[in-house]
Design a protein around this motif. Structure first.
Motif, PDB file in Angstrom:
ATOM      1  N   ILE A 171      -2.260  -5.351  -4.013  1.00 11.97           N
ATOM      2  CA  ILE A 171      -2.253  -3.936  -3.651  1.00 11.97           C
ATOM      3  C   ILE A 171      -3.496  -3.648  -2.825  1.00 11.97           C
ATOM      4  CG2 ILE A 171      -2.356  -1.562  -4.538  1.00 11.97           C
ATOM      5  CD1 ILE A 171      -0.953  -2.603  -7.078  1.00 11.97           C
TER       6      ILE A 171
ATOM      7  N   TYR B 101       0.846  -1.190   0.000  1.00 13.26           N
ATOM      8  CA  TYR B 101       0.000   0.000   0.000  1.00 13.26           C
ATOM      9  C   TYR B 101       0.883   1.242   0.000  1.00 13.26           C
ATOM     10  CZ  TYR B 101       0.957   0.908   4.992  1.00 13.26           C
ATOM     11  OH  TYR B 101       1.560   1.204   6.189  1.00 13.26           O
ATOM     12  N   ASP B 102       0.249   2.405  -0.237  1.00 13.95           N
ATOM     13  CA  ASP B 102       0.973   3.660  -0.095  1.00 13.95           C
ATOM     14  C   ASP B 102       0.075   4.703   0.555  1.00 13.95           C
ATOM     15  OD1 ASP B 102      -0.380   5.320  -2.145  1.00 13.95           O
ATOM     16  OD2 ASP B 102       0.641   4.086  -3.629  1.00 13.95           O
TER      17      ASP B 102
ATOM     18  N   ALA C 180       2.542   2.417  -4.831  1.00 12.86           N
ATOM     19  CA  ALA C 180       2.318   0.985  -4.564  1.00 12.86           C
ATOM     20  C   ALA C 180       2.393   0.140  -5.836  1.00 12.86           C
ATOM     21  CB  ALA C 180       0.986   0.770  -3.850  1.00 12.86           C
TER      22      ALA C 180
END
Length: 282
Positions: free
Chosen positions: A117, A92-93, A100
């Motif tokens: 993701i 994740y981001d 990501a």
């Protein structure tokens, strides 16, 4: 086929303690974004997550930003993080969907078999009221990662030149339209403005909505506006190989996987005097 490797926050919350699952914070931001990925991780992250910094796990022999490291270096670094063969990796981001996909593509390129993701990223996790952990990443036991590199997934300068000269593949650039046209400066010093002659422009912002990848119809419409034929081979590109992976993810979603991603992207092409550059002065 309209499948992409997403898992929902609810799914991840239910499987967070599953043996063999590792959560990876792959946040990265351009200098123009004014955000500090490492500081934000310490302020709050998904419990048990580790940090994967694309500027740290890179080819240190290259002066280009976050180029892929050698298989040996990658295996050693992720093994030290506690990521090994057969593990389920969820990336994740902090932006929702920005870096990501680059980390997803990196792990897949080095042969990881189960990479997902987090849909909506950390913003969606927090919006769902799920737990957040502060401080540095918890130490994890060292693991063994066996790299099995998919060399076809990575395009180099020669591949891109050949594609542009022969039409063997469409080069699709994810940078914002003003940067592609040469009307806005590049965020990195010394990099020319403009685009590769013959390249197509699909700004990643057109296919990301509220931190999530847009639906297949929206993706197809964006490609159609740009003149991209998804039935033909594609090489994705961008400023430095990050948002290009969002395009790669989008092509996966519509069932037309991109041939490869240009790792050097505009950071390489835009600094070389032997690489032609076009601008749009309209």
């Amino acid at each position: 086929m309209t499948d992409t490797p997403f898992v929902t926050p609810a799914w991840l919350a239910a499987h967070l303690d599953a043996p063999g699952l590792v959560v990876v914070d792959g946040s990265y931001y351009l200098s123009t974004m004014g955000r500090d990925a490492e500081a934000e991780f310490r302020e709050g992250h998904i419990p048990g997550a580790i940090r994967f910094d694309i500027d740290a796990v890179r080819d240190e022999g290259s002066d280009l930003p976050h180029m892929l490291p050698t298989p040996e270096v990658f295996a050693a670094r992720v093994g030290e993080m506690g990521i090994g063969d057969g593990m389920q990796i969820v990336v994740y981001d902090g932006a929702g969907l920005f870096s990501a996909p680059r980390v997803w593509w990196t792990f897949e390129t080095f042969g990881a078999s189960d990479v997902s993701i987090l849909e909506g990223g950390f913003p969606a996790w927090k919006a769902a009221g799920l737990p957040v952990e502060e401080g540095p990443a918890r130490p994890r036991a060292k693991r063994s990662f066996t790299p099995r590199v998919d060399h076809s997934a990575v395009a180099d300068l020669a591949d891109v030149r050949r594609a542009l000269e022969t039409g063997s593949a469409q080069v699709v650039d994810a940078r914002p339209a003003d940067r592609f046209a040469g009307r806005a400066p590049e965020p990195r010093p010394g990099v020319r403005s403009g685009h590769m002659p013959g390249a197509y422009n699909v700004p990643f912002a057109e296919i990301v909505q509220d931190g999530r990848l847009a639906d297949a119809d929206t993706i197809r419409a964006a490609l159609d506006r740009a003149g991209v034929d998804p039935s033909r081979p594609v090489i994705t590109s961008c400023g430095s190989g990050v948002s290009a992976a969002i395009l790669s993810l989008a092509f996966e979603k519509i069932g037309r996987p991109a041939r490869s991603l240009y790792d050097g992207s505009w950071a390489e092409w835009g600094t070389r005097d032997d690489c032609p550059v076009e601008t749009d002065d309209r």
